[in-house]
Write a protein that holds these residues in place. Sequence first.
Motif, mmCIF file in Angstrom:
data_model
loop_
_atom_site.group_PDB
_atom_site.id
_atom_site.type_symbol
_atom_site.label_atom_id
_atom_site.label_comp_id
_atom_site.label_asym_id
_atom_site.label_seq_id
_atom_site.Cartn_x
_atom_site.Cartn_y
_atom_site.Cartn_z
ATOM 1 N N THR A 274 41.526 46.825 38.605
ATOM 2 C CA THR A 274 41.312 46.676 40.045
ATOM 3 C C THR A 274 40.653 47.929 40.583
ATOM 4 N N GLU A 275 39.906 47.740 41.657
ATOM 5 C CA GLU A 275 39.212 48.849 42.284
ATOM 6 C C GLU A 275 39.143 48.579 43.786
ATOM 7 N N ALA B 274 44.813 40.347 39.370
ATOM 8 C CA ALA B 274 44.396 41.334 38.365
ATOM 9 C C ALA B 274 45.602 42.102 37.822
ATOM 10 N N LEU B 275 46.526 42.483 38.688
ATOM 11 C CA LEU B 275 47.730 43.187 38.235
ATOM 12 C C LEU B 275 48.592 42.284 37.364
ATOM 13 N N VAL C 11 33.259 42.376 39.941
ATOM 14 C CA VAL C 11 33.178 41.287 40.907
ATOM 15 C C VAL C 11 33.711 41.804 42.238
ATOM 16 N N LEU C 12 32.898 41.666 43.268
ATOM 17 C CA LEU C 12 33.270 42.068 44.620
ATOM 18 C C LEU C 12 33.910 40.865 45.305
ATOM 19 N N VAL C 13 35.172 41.012 45.742
ATOM 20 C CA VAL C 13 35.906 39.923 46.385
ATOM 21 C C VAL C 13 36.083 40.251 47.856
ATOM 22 N N THR C 14 35.629 39.343 48.705
ATOM 23 C CA THR C 14 35.799 39.522 50.134
ATOM 24 C C THR C 14 36.233 38.191 50.733
ATOM 25 N N ALA D 83 34.710 44.545 30.314
ATOM 26 C CA ALA D 83 35.942 44.534 31.097
ATOM 27 C C ALA D 83 35.621 43.964 32.474
ATOM 28 N N LEU D 84 36.577 43.287 33.072
ATOM 29 C CA LEU D 84 36.416 42.759 34.428
ATOM 30 C C LEU D 84 37.016 43.753 35.414
ATOM 31 N N ILE D 85 36.227 44.185 36.367
ATOM 32 C CA ILE D 85 36.712 45.058 37.439
ATOM 33 C C ILE D 85 36.676 44.261 38.726
#
Length: 143
Positions: free
Chosen positions: A69-70, A56-57, A6-9, A37-39
């Motif tokens: 996280t990425e 996420a952490l 999922v891209l979060v902006t 897994a959720l990234i």
Amino acid sequence: MRPYRVLVTGSPKWDDEHLVHRELARSLADAQLAGSALIVTCCRATGAGFIATRWALAMRAIGVLYVLTEPHPSPEGDFAEAPCAAQTVERDAVAECLVFTQQCRRHDCLTTADHLAHGTPQCGALADAAGVPTHRRDDHPVR
């Protein structure tokens, strides 16, 4: 198993943690249904991206090990402006894009009419154009 990325902006001053957490919890449920897994890929080190990274952490800290996280670094070495991140992530690698937008409050902005924060709406448009499901939240006022 393909990861559910999922891209979060979002606007740099976004501070509604509850809304970001709720959207990410929905994304996590979708990832679990897919057996993935959720990234969480964040475009900024502030605002919604910062909140998403902390979420996420926190999930990992309580034992949810399939949440990763990425960060998405820009060529300048900091987190990318939204359009940069959306352009460089391949469609097949992104399950959805979460866009959290506020009105522009930049002190150096020359536009006099009300408008949304710079960069973030363009990320959603790029994700749409690439066929990425996009969820927008743009009703949060700056406090």
